[in-house]
Design a protein around this motif. Structure first.
Motif, short mmCIF file in Angstrom:
data_model
loop_
_atom_site.label_atom_id
_atom_site.label_comp_id
_atom_site.label_asym_id
_atom_site.label_seq_id
_atom_site.Cartn_x
_atom_site.Cartn_y
_atom_site.Cartn_z
N PRO A 86 103.83 29.63 -1.27
CA PRO A 86 104.12 28.30 -2.46
C PRO A 86 103.32 27.78 -2.82
O PRO A 86 102.25 27.90 -2.68
N GLU A 87 103.56 26.51 -3.69
CA GLU A 87 103.01 25.82 -4.26
C GLU A 87 101.75 24.95 -2.44
O GLU A 87 102.75 24.54 -1.66
N GLY A 88 100.67 25.09 -2.84
CA GLY A 88 99.24 24.26 -1.89
C GLY A 88 99.56 25.07 -1.02
O GLY A 88 98.96 25.16 -0.06
N THR A 89 99.37 26.74 -1.13
CA THR A 89 98.92 27.87 -0.78
C THR A 89 97.46 28.09 -1.38
O THR A 89 96.67 28.45 -1.80
N ILE A 90 96.87 28.05 0.13
CA ILE A 90 95.37 28.47 0.54
C ILE A 90 95.16 29.09 1.11
O ILE A 90 94.57 29.20 2.67
N MET A 91 94.50 30.47 0.43
CA MET A 91 93.79 31.51 1.28
C MET A 91 92.48 31.34 1.67
O MET A 91 92.22 31.44 0.60
N VAL A 92 91.58 31.39 2.44
CA VAL A 92 90.45 31.08 2.89
C VAL A 92 89.94 32.29 3.32
O VAL A 92 90.34 32.78 4.10
N LEU A 93 88.96 33.23 2.38
CA LEU A 93 87.88 34.73 3.03
C LEU A 93 86.61 33.88 3.32
O LEU A 93 86.09 33.86 2.96
N GLU A 94 86.67 34.25 4.25
CA GLU A 94 85.66 33.69 5.26
C GLU A 94 84.73 35.49 4.73
O GLU A 94 84.86 36.33 5.96
N ASN A 95 83.56 35.67 4.43
CA ASN A 95 82.46 37.05 4.77
C ASN A 95 81.74 36.38 5.81
O ASN A 95 80.85 35.78 5.35
N ARG A 96 81.60 37.05 7.20
CA ARG A 96 80.96 36.78 7.85
C ARG A 96 80.42 38.13 7.94
O ARG A 96 80.57 39.78 8.08
N GLY A 97 78.73 38.01 9.20
CA GLY A 97 78.14 38.98 8.61
C GLY A 97 78.28 39.99 10.51
O GLY A 97 79.35 39.07 10.86
N ALA A 98 78.39 41.21 10.76
CA ALA A 98 78.21 41.97 11.61
C ALA A 98 77.14 42.00 12.40
O ALA A 98 76.07 42.12 12.07
N ALA A 99 77.70 41.79 13.65
CA ALA A 99 76.32 42.63 14.83
C ALA A 99 76.76 43.64 15.65
O ALA A 99 77.92 43.60 16.13
#
Length: 205
Positions: A86-99
């Protein structure tokens, strides 16, 4: 004696009030820049990839990266009902290192504490031409967090727009990489023709 008329008037006027946006809706500065959604780690987790690339010629890197996606809860609740974001959708892509040497781990990889970048895909037809927009949040200054940072809209025709419009499974989003959401979209019949041409096996049976 005036109590009941006053209550009746209140009951009539309340439905006339404009609906308030949810607390997890996009927020902007006076200049139109997007404010960082600091509460996103508590949002709905959609899925994670590792070392993903959309290019067949991409070369492997020695440093792996997890790509995790979160969506604001109000948008996910609506998506579960309709199969559309819907309107107001926020998708956050978090790029995080691998250990690979964390704690007692002896094989495989786990997410590290190092965030390599934050990208956002959101739907807001009031503010964005075409309805959808992309933003990227740079690394914060040393000793600070992103919580109070802002980001400018990535202008069209950046490749993120054309790629998502050509391959997105639902409403130009890469829902095909979010297993639970993909199941909902299949059940609701909202998978895009573009995605179904590429992945005919994903069509509802």
């Amino acid at each position: 004696m005036l109590r009941w008329p006053a209550l009746l008037l209140l009951a009539i006027l309340l439905p006339l009030q404009p609906p308030q946006p949810p607390s997890d809706a996009p927020a902007y500065t006076a200049a139109g820049d997007l404010k960082f959604p600091a509460g996103y780690p508590e949002w709905v987790f959609l899925g994670t990839g590792i070392d993903m690339s959309y290019s067949a010629s991409a070369t492997a890197t020695s440093d792996s990266m997890f790509n995790s996606v979160f969506v604001n809860p109000s948008a996910y609740r609506a998506f579960k009902q309709t199969g559309h974001w819907p309107e107001g959708t926020i998708m956050v892509l978090e790029n995080r290192g691998a250990a690979s040497d964390a704690s007692i781990n002896k094989r495989g990889k786990t997410e590290s504490s190092d965030i390599m970048g934050i990208e956002i895909h959101l739907r807001d037809s009031t503010h964005l031409k075409g309805g959808w927009g992309f933003y990227a949040f740079d690394d914060p200054p040393p000793g600070q967090t992103r919580d109070h940072m802002t980001a400018k809209l990535i202008d069209r025709p950046a490749s993120c727009y054309t790629c998502h419009e050509a391959h997105g499974a639902v409403d130009t989003t890469f829902t095909q990489f979010y297993p639970a959401a993909l199941t909902i979209a299949r059940q609701k019949g909202t998978l895009s023709p573009e995605y179904l041409r590429e992945s005919p096996a994903a069509a509802p049976k």
